[in-house]
Design a protein around this motif. Structure first.
Motif, PDB file in Angstrom:
ATOM      1  N   VAL A 159      21.742 -14.600   4.124  1.00  0.00           N
ATOM      2  CA  VAL A 159      22.249 -15.854   4.901  1.00  0.00           C
ATOM      3  C   VAL A 159      23.282 -15.278   6.055  1.00  0.00           C
ATOM      4  O   VAL A 159      24.293 -14.249   5.580  1.00  0.00           O
ATOM      5  CB  VAL A 159      23.053 -16.739   4.012  1.00  0.00           C
ATOM      6  CG1 VAL A 159      23.431 -18.038   4.945  1.00  0.00           C
ATOM      7  CG2 VAL A 159      22.065 -17.279   2.778  1.00  0.00           C
ATOM      8  N   ASP A 160      22.963 -15.628   7.240  1.00  0.00           N
ATOM      9  CA  ASP A 160      24.022 -15.303   8.233  1.00  0.00           C
ATOM     10  C   ASP A 160      24.835 -16.344   8.858  1.00  0.00           C
ATOM     11  O   ASP A 160      24.146 -17.336   9.035  1.00  0.00           O
ATOM     12  CB  ASP A 160      23.298 -14.142   9.283  1.00  0.00           C
ATOM     13  CG  ASP A 160      22.389 -14.883  10.288  1.00  0.00           C
ATOM     14  OD1 ASP A 160      22.978 -15.707  11.347  1.00  0.00           O
ATOM     15  OD2 ASP A 160      21.054 -14.847   9.888  1.00  0.00           O
ATOM     16  N   ASN A 161      25.632 -16.040   9.765  1.00  0.00           N
ATOM     17  CA  ASN A 161      26.186 -16.893  10.348  1.00  0.00           C
ATOM     18  C   ASN A 161      26.164 -17.035  11.987  1.00  0.00           C
ATOM     19  O   ASN A 161      26.923 -17.420  12.609  1.00  0.00           O
ATOM     20  CB  ASN A 161      27.980 -17.109  10.081  1.00  0.00           C
ATOM     21  CG  ASN A 161      28.597 -15.908  10.512  1.00  0.00           C
ATOM     22  OD1 ASN A 161      27.958 -14.856  10.803  1.00  0.00           O
ATOM     23  ND2 ASN A 161      29.965 -15.972  10.751  1.00  0.00           N
ATOM     24  N   GLY A 162      25.088 -16.571  12.348  1.00  0.00           N
ATOM     25  CA  GLY A 162      24.613 -16.330  13.715  1.00  0.00           C
ATOM     26  C   GLY A 162      24.532 -17.726  14.175  1.00  0.00           C
ATOM     27  O   GLY A 162      24.471 -18.613  13.753  1.00  0.00           O
ATOM     28  N   PRO A 163      23.610 -17.486  15.520  1.00  0.00           N
ATOM     29  CA  PRO A 163      23.494 -18.567  16.389  1.00  0.00           C
ATOM     30  C   PRO A 163      22.310 -19.528  15.776  1.00  0.00           C
ATOM     31  O   PRO A 163      22.267 -20.904  16.308  1.00  0.00           O
ATOM     32  CB  PRO A 163      23.148 -18.226  17.726  1.00  0.00           C
ATOM     33  CG  PRO A 163      22.496 -16.688  17.509  1.00  0.00           C
ATOM     34  CD  PRO A 163      23.241 -16.352  16.182  1.00  0.00           C
ATOM     35  N   GLY A 164      21.561 -19.197  14.742  1.00  0.00           N
ATOM     36  CA  GLY A 164      20.374 -19.828  14.528  1.00  0.00           C
ATOM     37  C   GLY A 164      19.213 -19.552  15.311  1.00  0.00           C
ATOM     38  O   GLY A 164      19.346 -18.837  16.235  1.00  0.00           O
TER      39      GLY A 164
END
Length: 364
Positions: free
Chosen positions: A299-304
Motif C-alpha cells: 500500500v502506498d500514499n501516492g496519487p492513485g
C-alpha cells in the motif's frame, strides 16, 4: 402474523440455521432480529444491535433506507441486485437483497441478504486469468515476428560494417546494431522470465524484507516503510529471487509515483509504503479453492491510479508515468501467475493497494 408472537420461536430456529443473512425490522426500521449469518455479515451481534436503527449498521446508504421506509409505508415487496452497502467499519459489501413485509399493523420487514462480493471476485479473477493468457499468447507471437527480422537486420549491419572503410560510415552501422540489440532486449523483457522456477522453501517475509532493504538504499531514507506481518504464515515452495523481482517491481512503482506526487503537490509528508501479510483459509483463486493462501498488500500514499488506466495496468507497455516502460507489472503478474497466484489492484486518490494472493500449499 408478526414474528414477535409466541409462534416466532419456531421461525427463529429455522432462520438461525440459514446461511442467508436475515434481518427483521420494525416499522420505524429499528432492528428486531438478526440471524447468525447477518451478525457475521454486518460484523455485530443481536445483543448489541437489537432496538438500534438499521442506519446504525450502514454508512452512505440513504437510497436503501428511503426504499425501506417506502416498503414499510406501502407494504410492498421488492428486490435489489448488486447493491452496495458500506458498514460503519468502512467495509464495503456488494449484495442482492429482498424486502418482504411480514405483518400489517405494525408493519415489520423481513430482509434477506445474499453477499455477492465473493462471486463477483471469482468472476473478475477468472477474467483476469483469461486476459493474462490471451496477452501472453499475443506477446509471444509478436515477439517471434519481431525477433526474426531483427536478427536479419543485425546480421546484415555487421556484414556491412566489415566492408566499410570509413569510420564515419561505420558509425551508422553501429547505431543499427545497437538499436537492434535494444529492441531485442525490450522484446525479451516483454516476454518476462524465460527460465523455469527454482522452487525451494520460501518465507514471504524474507522476500519482503529484501525488497524493503533494496528500496531503502535506493531512496536514501526518504521513504517511510511500515510493516504489518502475520508471523504465523508458514513457508511455501517458491522461487525466492523471482518473487523478490515481482514485489520489487510493485514497490518501486509505488515509491516513484509517491515521489512524483510529492514533488507535484509540494507535499511535506513522506512517501509511505506499507507491507501487510495475512493468512486466508479456504480461499478461491480463479476457479481453484485453496486450503491456505497468503495475502500480501503493498500500500502506498501516492496519487492513485486513474480509473481508465486501472483496468489495463497489467498489460505490457501500459504505464501511468512518463518515464515508465510499462513492463514491470506485466512481469510481476507473470511471475505470480507461475506460482499459481494472482495480483489485483485497488486505488483511489491518496492510496493504492496492490493485493497479491499466493497459495501456501503445493499446487500441481
Amino acid at each position: 402474523m408478526a414474528l414477535s408472537s409466541a409462534n416466532a420461536i419456531g421461525y427463529k430456529s429455522m432462520l438461525d440455521s440459514l446461511t442467508t443473512a436475515v434481518l427483521v425490522l420494525e416499522d420505524d426500521l429499528r432492528i428486531r432480529y438478526l440471524n447468525p449469518a447477518a451478525e457475521s455479515l454486518f460484523e455485530t451481534s443481536i445483543t448489541r444491535s437489537q432496538g438500534l436503527p438499521f442506519s446504525d449498521l450502514l454508512m452512505d446508504s440513504e437510497d436503501a433506507l428511503n426504499t425501506l421506509h417506502a416498503a414499510a409505508g406501502n407494504g410492498q415487496s421488492y428486490t435489489r441486485r448488486e447493491a452496495e452497502f458500506t458498514l460503519t467499519s468502512g467495509s464495503r459489501l456488494t449484495v442482492d437483497y429482498s424486502v418482504s413485509p411480514i405483518s400489517l399493523v405494525p408493519t415489520e420487514l423481513l430482509i434477506e441478504i445474499q453477499p455477492r462480493d465473493r462471486l463477483l471476485r471469482i468472476s473478475r479473477e477468472e477474467d483476469i486469468i483469461s486476459q493474462q493468457e490471451t496477452t501472453r499468447i499475443l506477446v509471444r507471437g509478436m515477439a517471434h515476428e519481431i525477433k526474426n527480422p531483427l536478427g536479419g537486420i543485425r546480421g546484415a549491419a555487421q556484414l556491412l560494417d566489415r566492408e566499410l572503410n570509413s569510420e564515419d560510415q561505420r558509425e551508422y552501422t553501429r547505431v543499427i546494431i545497437d538499436e537492434a540489440d535494444r529492441l531485442r532486449s525490450l522484446v525479451d523483457r516483454m516476454l518476462g522470465p524465460n527460465k523455469a522456477l527454482q522452487l525451494a522453501p520460501t518465507n514471504i517475509h524474507e522476500v519482503l524484507e529484501r525488497v524493503r532493504t533494496l528500496l531503502e538504499a535506493e531512496s536514501k531514507g526518504r521513504v517511510l516503510f511500515l510493516r504489518d506481518y502475520d508471523p504465523s504464515l508458514p513457508e511455501f515452495r517458491g522461487d525466492k529471487e523471482q518473487l523478490i523481482q515481482a514485489f520489487l517491481n510493485i514497490a518501486r512503482n509505488a515509491m516513484e509515483a509517491a515521489f512524483e506526487n510529492q514533488a507535484a503537490q509540494q507535499d511535506e509528508s513522506p512517501p509511505t509504503i506499507t507491507f501487510r501479510t495475512r493468512a486466508l483459509r479456504q480461499f478461491t483463486i480463479g476457479h481453484k479453492r485453496h486450503r491456505l493462501v497468503c495475502r500480501v498488500d503493498v500500500v502506498d500514499n501516492g496519487p492513485g491510479i486513474p480509473p481508465d488506466l486501472l483496468q489495463n495496468i497489467f498489460y505490457p507497455m501500459i504505464s501511468g508515468r512518463a518515464s515508465g516502460t510499462g513492463l514491470g507489472l506485466s512481469i510481476t503478474q507473470s511471475i505470480i501467475g507461475q506460482h499459481h497466484g494472482l495480483v489485483e489492484c485497488e486505488s483511489e486518490p491518496g492510496q493504492t493497494d496492490f493485493i497479491i494472493f499466493l497459495p501456501l500449499e503445493d499446487t500441481p
